[in-house]
Structures are given as C-alpha cells and as structure tokens.
Scaffold this active site. Structure first.
Site, PDB file in Angstrom:
ATOM      1  N   SER A   1      -1.240 -12.059  10.496  1.00 44.95           N
ATOM      2  CA  SER A   1      -1.779 -13.283  10.987  1.00 44.95           C
ATOM      3  C   SER A   1      -0.634 -14.352  10.610  1.00 44.95           C
ATOM      4  CB  SER A   1      -2.546 -13.822  10.056  1.00 44.95           C
ATOM      5  OG  SER A   1      -2.104 -14.602   8.953  1.00 44.95           O
TER       6      SER A   1
ATOM      7  N   ASP B   1       0.901  -1.239  -0.371  1.00 46.64           N
ATOM      8  CA  ASP B   1      -0.240   0.322  -0.426  1.00 46.64           C
ATOM      9  C   ASP B   1       0.773   0.547   0.153  1.00 46.64           C
ATOM     10  OD1 ASP B   1      -0.588  -1.062   3.575  1.00 46.64           O
ATOM     11  OD2 ASP B   1       0.910   0.366   2.478  1.00 46.64           O
TER      12      ASP B   1
ATOM     13  N   CYS C   1      15.414  -3.164 -22.058  1.00 46.59           N
ATOM     14  CA  CYS C   1      15.746  -3.743 -22.314  1.00 46.59           C
ATOM     15  C   CYS C   1      15.005  -4.842 -23.056  1.00 46.59           C
ATOM     16  CB  CYS C   1      16.165  -5.696 -21.012  1.00 46.59           C
ATOM     17  SG  CYS C   1      14.822  -6.326 -20.145  1.00 46.59           S
TER      18      CYS C   1
ATOM     19  N   HIS D   1       6.764  -8.086  -0.870  1.00 50.18           N
ATOM     20  CA  HIS D   1       5.447  -8.433  -1.569  1.00 50.18           C
ATOM     21  C   HIS D   1       5.101  -7.212  -2.783  1.00 50.18           C
ATOM     22  CE1 HIS D   1       3.631 -11.021   1.522  1.00 50.18           C
ATOM     23  NE2 HIS D   1       5.018 -11.367   0.985  1.00 50.18           N
TER      24      HIS D   1
HETATM   25  N1  APR Z   1      -3.473  -3.640  14.634  1.00 54.47           N
HETATM   26  C1  APR Z   1      -2.709  -4.848  14.811  1.00 54.47           C
HETATM   27  N2  APR Z   1      -2.891  -5.959  13.997  1.00 54.47           N
HETATM   28  C2  APR Z   1      -4.578  -5.861  13.178  1.00 54.47           C
HETATM   29  C3  APR Z   1      -5.095  -4.859  13.267  1.00 54.47           C
HETATM   30  C4  APR Z   1      -4.751  -3.581  13.982  1.00 54.47           C
HETATM   31  N3  APR Z   1      -5.152  -2.576  14.249  1.00 54.47           N
HETATM   32  N4  APR Z   1      -6.412  -5.452  12.998  1.00 54.47           N
HETATM   33  C5  APR Z   1      -6.223  -6.692  12.421  1.00 54.47           C
HETATM   34  N5  APR Z   1      -4.993  -6.870  13.508  1.00 54.47           N
HETATM   35  C6  APR Z   1      -4.942  -8.300  12.840  1.00 54.47           C
HETATM   36  C7  APR Z   1      -5.294  -9.298  12.353  1.00 54.47           C
HETATM   37  O1  APR Z   1      -5.864  -9.710  13.935  1.00 54.47           O
HETATM   38  C8  APR Z   1      -4.237 -10.672  12.095  1.00 54.47           C
HETATM   39  O2  APR Z   1      -3.537 -11.371  12.362  1.00 54.47           O
HETATM   40  O3  APR Z   1      -3.510  -8.335  11.260  1.00 54.47           O
HETATM   41  C9  APR Z   1      -3.614  -9.464  11.562  1.00 54.47           C
HETATM   42  C10 APR Z   1      -3.941  -9.161   9.022  1.00 54.47           C
HETATM   43  O4  APR Z   1      -3.889 -10.617   8.958  1.00 54.47           O
HETATM   44  P1  APR Z   1      -4.519 -11.391   7.218  1.00 54.47           P
HETATM   45  O5  APR Z   1      -5.209 -10.970   7.009  1.00 54.47           O
HETATM   46  O6  APR Z   1      -3.590 -12.749   7.132  1.00 54.47           O
HETATM   47  O7  APR Z   1      -2.940 -10.235   6.679  1.00 54.47           O
HETATM   48  P2  APR Z   1      -1.412 -10.644   6.383  1.00 54.47           P
HETATM   49  O8  APR Z   1      -0.702 -11.026   7.626  1.00 54.47           O
HETATM   50  O9  APR Z   1      -0.794  -8.945   6.424  1.00 54.47           O
HETATM   51  O10 APR Z   1      -1.030 -11.646   4.703  1.00 54.47           O
HETATM   52  C11 APR Z   1       0.099 -12.049   4.745  1.00 54.47           C
HETATM   53  O11 APR Z   1      -1.040 -12.774   2.692  1.00 54.47           O
HETATM   54  O12 APR Z   1      -2.748 -12.631   1.188  1.00 54.47           O
HETATM   55  C12 APR Z   1      -1.757 -12.648   1.252  1.00 54.47           C
HETATM   56  O13 APR Z   1      -0.081 -11.096   0.155  1.00 54.47           O
HETATM   57  C13 APR Z   1      -0.682 -10.858   1.159  1.00 54.47           C
HETATM   58  O14 APR Z   1       0.726  -9.243   2.242  1.00 54.47           O
HETATM   59  C14 APR Z   1      -0.423 -10.723   2.443  1.00 54.47           C
HETATM   60  C15 APR Z   1      -0.014 -11.298   3.300  1.00 54.47           C
END
Ligand code: APR
Length: 277
Positions: free
Chosen positions: A215, A127, A176, A142
């Site tokens: 996550s 982002d 290229c 990513h």
């Molecule tokens: N502050 C901190 N953490 C938060 C908040 C907040 N305000 N709101 C939600 N979360 C936490 C959730 O509890 C969850 O554990 O953020 C996490 C988001 O997890 P995902 O949606 O799985 O995102 P991410 O871990 O970044 O995903 C990894 O997966 O789909 C692909 O390429 C995509 O980069 C991404 C990768």
C-alpha cells in the site's frame, strides 16, 4: 524443479498484456532495477495482507504503535507472548507463517535476478518466503520471523543457533550478554542501521523500481520509490488495487503479483534470449 504456477483463475487481458510488455521494455533498458515488496506478494501464499479487504489490521484493528517500548519495558513478558501469543492477530499470523510456501511471484523475482535484471529485493515482509525461493540480494527491512537479533551487538541468530529456555527468559546474546529479541522490527522500533544502509546503497543506484503488493503507506520503505522518482527514475507498480503510488507510477499493472510477475519475467527472458541470438 517445478515452481508453483501462476494463478489459473486470473486471465491477463490484452490491455494488461501490453502494459506488461511496456514494463518489460523498461526493465530491460534500466541501469539498475530494485524490487520493493509488501504483504500483497504473499497473499497467494495464504498470508493475509495488513490493510484493505481481508487485512489483519482491518479484521483485528492496528496493534499498539509502541510494541518496541513494551518489549524494552518487559522483555520477559514479551517473550512469553511470543512463545504463546495472546493477541488474536498474532495467533492468526503465526498460523499462516508456519505453513506458507513461496509462490510464482517470489520465484519470478529470483528469475529476474538470475537474468541480471533485478539487483536487489527490499521486502517489508517478515515471512522468509523470498529466502525460501532463493533470493540472493535480499534486504528484509522489517526483519525475519525466523531469525533472532541481539539488541546490543546486533548479531543475528538463525533458527536453532540459540536455544530458547522458557524458564530463563529473555534469552541473552552469547557474544555480548545483551537481551535478544525476534528479528521482526516492532512498531516504534528503529530499522537496524546496517539494514537501512544496505537499502540506501541499492536505492540510490536504481533508476527503475518494481513496487509489488504494498500500500506504500509505511515509512521508511515507502520513501524509496519516491527517492527513485525524484532522481528521474521510474516506478512500475504491481497491485490489483490502487495504492499511494499509483498516481506517480509509470505503469500500474493491475493484477495478482504471481501472474503478473511471471508474465513479466517471461517477456524479459524472451527478449534477452532474442538479443543474445
Ligand atoms: N498481488 C499483489 N498485490 C496484492 C495482492 C496480490 N495478490 N493482494 C493484495 N495486494 C495489495 C493490496 O491491494 C495492498 O495495496 O497488497 C497491498 C498490501 O498492503 P498492506 O496490507 O498495507 O501491506 P504492506 O504495504 O506490506 O504493509 C507495510 O505495514 O503493518 C505494517 O509491518 C507491516 O510490513 C508491513 C507494513
């Protein structure tokens, strides 16, 4: 310059306050701190996460895991889809990305870097918000939705550097001649080697990893905290919910990243100010 303040609705409990204070002590005493961030950090900027409540994949289902192979098979079609997204999740994401601004969590990490207590930020987020907040040592594992990347020489192009002609897709690299794609790493696409090298260089020096808003389920990024732990280092998690890392973390700071990181940086900067007097 004023920065967005932390979330006024979230009160830091006494217990969380004492855990943040322990985290600050660990951050101050560490040899090298690296932050790993995920979608949760940008939730307070209005960008939904991918998984869990309100997640894009939760709402629309996970996209096919061969996005990259599809791109290679038909880059023209892939570019047409990029210029006018057909997938509802892609439209939803594009809308939020366009208007999102960094939040207190992004600025807190910039401040921690300025205090010399964060040597690098590895983000899974595409982002651009860390960049907009002023992060210096930033690794976008990513990719970045605003940049373009050549599949041949891996040159990157900033917005406006390469004209996209909808009548002549896919765009070609002026250096290229290879096909150019958005810098985002699609499912099924290998992480560019230069990016991975930079990640490994900072991770292998780190003895403390701040893991914020992820996550911790997607590799290779999810491997980095495990690497730090294997070498006897510690992981401090910032996440309102438990993640794959919670059982392994030294501390799990259960709150929104904006509020928790802002408080953490306050304590670190106060302690550092105290130590210089
Ligand atoms: N502050 C901190 N953490 C938060 C908040 C907040 N305000 N709101 C939600 N979360 C936490 C959730 O509890 C969850 O554990 O953020 C996490 C988001 O997890 P995902 O949606 O799985 O995102 P991410 O871990 O970044 O995903 C990894 O997966 O789909 C692909 O390429 C995509 O980069 C991404 C990768």
């Amino acid at each position: 310059m004023t920065h967005p303040t932390r979330n006024p609705d979230f009160m830091i409990s006494e217990r969380l306050e004492s855990e943040i204070a322990r985290a600050a002590t660990r951050v101050i005493g560490a040899r090298s701190v690296v932050a790993l961030t995920g979608a949760g950090l940008s939730v307070e900027s209005g960008i939904p996460p991918f998984r869990g409540p309100g997640g894009l994949w939760t709402k629309y289902g996970e996209p096919p895991l061969d996005g990259y192979q599809r791109f290679l098979r038909d880059p023209k079609q892939a570019w047409q889809d990029r210029l006018s997204p057909r997938e509802p999740w892609a439209r939803a994401l594009a809308e939020t990305l366009g208007s999102a601004k960094p939040n207190a969590g992004h600025y807190a990490l910039v401040e921690l870097e300025a205090l010399g207590r964060c040597d690098a930020v590895i983000t899974q987020n595409i982002d651009d918000l860390h960049r907009q907040a002023g992060a210096r040592e930033l690794i976008e594992i990513h990719g970045n939705h605003k940049l373009l990347r050549c599949l041949g020489c891996v040159a990157r192009f900033a917005p406006g550097e390469l004209a996209i002609d909808p009548e002549a897709l896919p765009p070609r690299c002026p250096r290229c001649g290879s096909v150019v794609k958005v810098d985002i790493v699609h499912f099924g696409e290998p992480i560019p080697a230069d990016v991975l090298r930079r990640c490994h260089a900072v991770v292998e020096r780190a003895d403390c990893m701040l893991v914020v808003g992820t996550s911790a389920t997607v590799y290779p990024a999810a491997e980095f905290p495990l690497e730090v732990l294997r070498r006897g280092g510690s992981v401090i998690e910032v996440n309102p919910e438990p993640s794959e890392l919670s059982d392994l973390a030294l501390l799990s700071l259960r709150g929104p990243a904006g509020a928790v990181l802002a408080r953490l940086v306050e304590l670190v900067s106060r302690a550092r100010a105290g130590s210089v007097q």
